[in-house]
Design an enzyme around this catalytic site. Structure first.
Site, short mmCIF file in Angstrom:
data_model
loop_
_atom_site.label_atom_id
_atom_site.label_comp_id
_atom_site.label_asym_id
_atom_site.label_seq_id
_atom_site.Cartn_x
_atom_site.Cartn_y
_atom_site.Cartn_z
N HIS A 255 0.72 -1.30 0.08
CA HIS A 255 0.08 0.01 0.08
C HIS A 255 0.84 1.17 -0.17
CE1 HIS A 255 -3.47 2.49 1.44
NE2 HIS A 255 -2.55 3.15 1.88
N GLU A 256 1.87 1.29 0.86
CA GLU A 256 2.57 2.66 1.01
C GLU A 256 3.50 2.84 -0.07
OE1 GLU A 256 1.83 4.86 3.00
OE2 GLU A 256 0.61 3.58 4.42
N HIS A 259 1.78 4.55 -2.61
CA HIS A 259 1.95 5.97 -2.66
C HIS A 259 3.18 6.48 -3.11
CE1 HIS A 259 -2.01 6.27 -0.55
NE2 HIS A 259 -1.50 5.73 0.60
#
Length: 339
Positions: A255-256, A259
């Site tokens: 997920h990170e 980003h």
């Protein structure tokens, strides 16, 4: 979703903020060799009671200077994103120009970016308070499993990740006292001391957040304003098989890194109108998803929320996919800012 306002005070003398740091003398690194990663080699580092951080590293927005100075506030569980619609519009306008500059490059430069995306070097910083798993001292095996899981999650996207180095740093403050606020003084000190490589190197830091943060990341456009703040910081026990209930399949990292590659949350904008996450094949979504519901539809006209998407907030067992549009955006963003 927890929304909080954080305030911290730093004594600034002569333009430098003095931040106390504990336990800085015990450092270990694992270096890549021809046969792979060696076991950690311990050596002494210069110890000190104070680590200096330039006052310029403290976030002070100045909308008049033409420079985008929006902090990367996009953690996974307790989201503290403060990006407004007007800020997003600025980001997207600048992104369009940056992408145009990239596509105007010679063919060999564009081809080189494809190769770089397929083997992104990863430097993993293990922050720990004691040489136990509960003290943050996760094993090389756990780190390798995390990289393998992430490569599986990004399979078919053109992105690949290669573990190049493991660094181990003992600091009780950095491990136990850090919040998910991007300008947390311990986070600034940690990144200023440890960040390695350039825009195309993924720095991963593992800590035990003192608040309810799972992780946070720097967006790619932040790099040239704040290069040492680049990378992702995640909860140390979220690796595959870790002890963090509901978040132990390595998907916090996935997920990170999404980003870090330039992808927003699918509920960006927190409304059912507008551009949302600027991806055409993710339905509009009003609220983040928690847990693993069978269904959720916060924007009825959109046909269902992105509960199985890696960029939502669902439990790890619920996350199974990126969309083609998200990977197109990640490719364009990384071309424009990272490669």
């Amino acid at each position: 979703m927890k929304l909080s306002t954080f305030t911290f005070l730093l004594l600034v003398v002569g333009g430098v903020a003095a931040i106390p740091v504990e336990d800085t003398s015990d450092v270990a690194e694992a270096f890549e060799t021809e046969s792979g990663l060696d076991e950690a080699i311990t050596f002494d580092a210069d110890a000190g009671d104070v680590l200096e951080v330039s006052a310029a590293d403290i976030y002070t927005p100045d909308p008049t200077d033409g420079t985008l100075v929006i902090p990367y506030q996009n953690d996974s569980l307790a989201c503290r994103s403060t990006l407004t619609k007007s800020q997003i519009a600025t980001i997207e306008h600048q992104f369009s120009s940056a992408l145009s500059n990239f596509t105007a490059q010679p063919a060999d430069v564009i081809a080189a970016a494809v190769v770089k995306r397929s083997a992104i070097p990863v430097v993993w910083h293990v922050i720990y308070s004691s040489k136990t798993v509960s003290g943050g001292y996760i094993s090389n095996s756990a780190i390798k499993k995390s990289i393998s899981a992430m490569n599986a999650h990004y399979k078919g996207s053109g992105f690949g990740f290669k573990l190049k180095k493991i660094k181990r740093k003992k600091s009780t403050n950095w491990f136990k006292k850090m919040t998910g606020v991007p300008t947390d003084p311990y986070m600034l000190a940690m990144k200023n001391a440890l960040h390695t490589g350039g825009a195309s190197t993924l720095n991963v830091y593992t800590v035990s957040f003192v608040d309810d943060t799972l992780g946070l990341a720097a967006f790619p456009w932040d790099y040239y304003g704040y290069p040492k703040r680049d990378g992702v910081v995640i909860q140390y026990n979220s690796y595959p098989g870790g002890s963090l209930k509901n978040y132990n399949q390595g998907k916090t990292l996935t997920h990170e890194v999404g980003h870090w590659l330039g992808i927003y949350h699918p509920f960006q904008g927190v409304d059912c109108d507008g551009m949302g996450d600027y991806v055409v094949d993710t339905p509009q979504q009003l609220t983040p998803t928690f847990g693993c519901p069978k269904s959720k539809n916060s924007c009825p006209q959109s046909g269902g929320d992105n509960i199985h998407n890696y960029m939502d907030y669902s439990y790890d067992k619920c996350m199974t996919k990126f969309t083609k549009g998200q990977m197109t955006r990640a490719t364009q963003m990384s071309n424009a800012y990272r490669f």
